[in-house]
Design a protein around this motif. Structure first.
Motif, short mmCIF file in Angstrom:
data_model
loop_
_atom_site.label_atom_id
_atom_site.label_comp_id
_atom_site.label_asym_id
_atom_site.label_seq_id
_atom_site.Cartn_x
_atom_site.Cartn_y
_atom_site.Cartn_z
N GLY A 129 -26.51 -7.33 30.21
CA GLY A 129 -28.29 -7.45 30.61
C GLY A 129 -28.80 -7.00 29.24
O GLY A 129 -29.69 -7.05 29.65
N GLY A 130 -28.24 -6.85 28.84
CA GLY A 130 -28.43 -4.94 27.83
C GLY A 130 -28.91 -4.15 28.51
O GLY A 130 -30.08 -3.42 27.55
N SER A 131 -28.72 -3.80 29.45
CA SER A 131 -29.00 -2.15 30.12
C SER A 131 -27.88 -1.42 29.44
O SER A 131 -26.56 -1.06 29.44
CB SER A 131 -29.02 -2.10 31.46
N ALA A 132 -28.51 -0.34 28.25
CA ALA A 132 -27.52 0.45 28.28
C ALA A 132 -27.87 2.23 28.74
O ALA A 132 -29.02 2.12 29.81
CB ALA A 132 -28.35 1.06 26.62
N LYS A 133 -26.87 2.61 29.20
CA LYS A 133 -26.67 3.47 29.68
C LYS A 133 -26.31 5.03 28.75
O LYS A 133 -24.83 4.74 27.97
CB LYS A 133 -25.93 3.68 31.26
N TYR A 134 -26.34 6.73 28.33
CA TYR A 134 -26.18 7.63 27.91
C TYR A 134 -25.62 8.43 28.50
O TYR A 134 -26.16 9.17 29.03
CB TYR A 134 -26.79 7.19 26.07
N ALA A 135 -25.08 9.40 27.37
CA ALA A 135 -24.53 10.82 28.32
C ALA A 135 -25.33 11.39 27.68
O ALA A 135 -26.50 11.31 27.32
CB ALA A 135 -23.45 11.34 27.94
N GLU A 136 -25.65 12.60 28.65
CA GLU A 136 -26.89 13.50 28.52
C GLU A 136 -27.17 14.12 27.34
O GLU A 136 -28.04 14.21 26.69
CB GLU A 136 -27.36 14.02 29.86
N SER A 137 -25.50 14.78 26.78
CA SER A 137 -24.87 15.13 25.30
C SER A 137 -25.66 14.13 24.15
O SER A 137 -25.90 14.96 22.92
CB SER A 137 -23.80 15.66 25.32
N VAL A 138 -25.98 13.29 24.59
CA VAL A 138 -26.08 12.67 23.43
C VAL A 138 -27.04 11.13 23.16
O VAL A 138 -27.88 10.72 22.61
CB VAL A 138 -24.73 11.41 23.01
N LYS A 139 -28.09 11.22 24.00
CA LYS A 139 -29.58 10.97 23.84
C LYS A 139 -29.76 11.20 23.25
O LYS A 139 -30.79 12.09 22.88
CB LYS A 139 -29.96 11.32 25.88
N GLY A 140 -31.22 10.18 22.65
CA GLY A 140 -32.51 10.66 21.70
C GLY A 140 -31.62 10.40 20.61
O GLY A 140 -31.91 10.43 19.58
N ARG A 141 -29.51 10.73 20.33
CA ARG A 141 -29.43 10.49 18.94
C ARG A 141 -28.78 9.25 18.69
O ARG A 141 -28.11 9.30 17.58
CB ARG A 141 -28.33 12.27 18.59
N PHE A 142 -27.89 9.06 19.66
CA PHE A 142 -26.74 8.00 19.58
C PHE A 142 -27.40 6.69 20.19
O PHE A 142 -27.88 6.83 20.82
CB PHE A 142 -25.79 7.82 20.60
N THR A 143 -27.88 5.66 19.38
CA THR A 143 -27.76 4.61 20.31
C THR A 143 -26.69 3.29 20.56
O THR A 143 -25.83 3.42 18.98
CB THR A 143 -28.78 3.57 18.86
N ILE A 144 -26.43 2.65 21.05
CA ILE A 144 -25.25 1.62 21.03
C ILE A 144 -26.39 0.26 20.80
O ILE A 144 -27.43 -0.19 21.65
CB ILE A 144 -24.82 1.71 22.57
N SER A 145 -25.79 -0.99 20.23
CA SER A 145 -25.71 -2.14 20.41
C SER A 145 -25.41 -3.12 20.21
O SER A 145 -24.14 -2.80 19.56
CB SER A 145 -26.99 -2.01 19.20
N THR A 146 -24.92 -4.65 20.15
CA THR A 146 -24.00 -5.44 20.14
C THR A 146 -24.62 -6.57 19.39
O THR A 146 -25.84 -6.85 19.23
CB THR A 146 -23.80 -5.74 21.60
N ASP A 147 -23.80 -7.12 19.14
CA ASP A 147 -24.19 -7.97 17.51
C ASP A 147 -23.00 -9.23 18.43
O ASP A 147 -22.01 -9.60 17.84
CB ASP A 147 -23.35 -7.92 16.19
N ASN A 148 -23.88 -10.41 19.32
CA ASN A 148 -22.69 -10.92 19.91
C ASN A 148 -22.25 -12.05 18.57
O ASN A 148 -20.61 -12.46 18.72
CB ASN A 148 -23.07 -12.11 20.18
N ALA A 149 -22.79 -12.67 17.60
CA ALA A 149 -22.43 -13.64 16.10
C ALA A 149 -20.74 -13.25 15.81
O ALA A 149 -20.07 -13.34 15.83
CB ALA A 149 -23.74 -14.06 15.53
N LYS A 150 -20.85 -11.31 15.68
CA LYS A 150 -19.73 -10.56 14.94
C LYS A 150 -19.18 -9.77 16.07
O LYS A 150 -18.32 -9.59 15.38
CB LYS A 150 -20.16 -10.14 13.87
N LYS A 151 -18.92 -10.60 16.99
CA LYS A 151 -17.88 -9.75 18.86
C LYS A 151 -17.92 -8.61 18.48
O LYS A 151 -16.69 -7.93 18.40
CB LYS A 151 -16.92 -10.66 18.23
#
Length: 115
Positions: free
Chosen positions: A54-76
């Motif tokens: 559904g597009g909801s992201a969660k991060y470890a406190e230690s990486v918040k603001g520095r890391f970003t997770i993303s997906t590309d469905n076409a590229k799997k």
């Protein structure tokens, strides 16, 4: 048979950036959640970031603001953009994909951050 193949790890100086990618052998629409975990030497594997179908992201406190997770469905693919890296970010990074009754892991990719 689901396969997850990670790439993008390497050696970087503190403050630098890396982008990890994980390509799935099946459509990522079939997963409820995908994410990244890491394991440092002598430590347990820990969650870094996850994203749901559904597009909801969660991060470890230690990486918040520095890391970003993303997906590309076409590229799997699920990716992890890592900025402002710190020596504490060093470890083997694993891609994970989950369905209601099953879970899959990649083989891992090494990230080493030098001070």
């Amino acid at each position: 048979q689901v396969q997850l193949v990670e790439s993008g790890g390497g050696l970087v100086q503190a403050g630098g950036s890396l982008r990890l990618s994980c390509v799935a052998s099946v459509s990522i629409f079939s997963f409820n959640v995908m994410g990244w975990y890491r394991q440092a030497p002598g430590k347990q594997r820990e969650l870094v970031a996850t994203t749901t179908s559904g597009g909801s992201a969660k991060y470890a406190e230690s990486v918040k603001g520095r890391f970003t997770i993303s997906t590309d469905n076409a590229k799997k693919t699920v990716s992890l953009q890592m900025n402002s890296l710190k020596p504490d970010d060093t470890g083997v990074y694993y891609c994970n994909a989950g369905r209601i009754r099953s879970e899959y892991w990649g083989q891992g990719t090494q990230v080493t951050v030098s001070s």
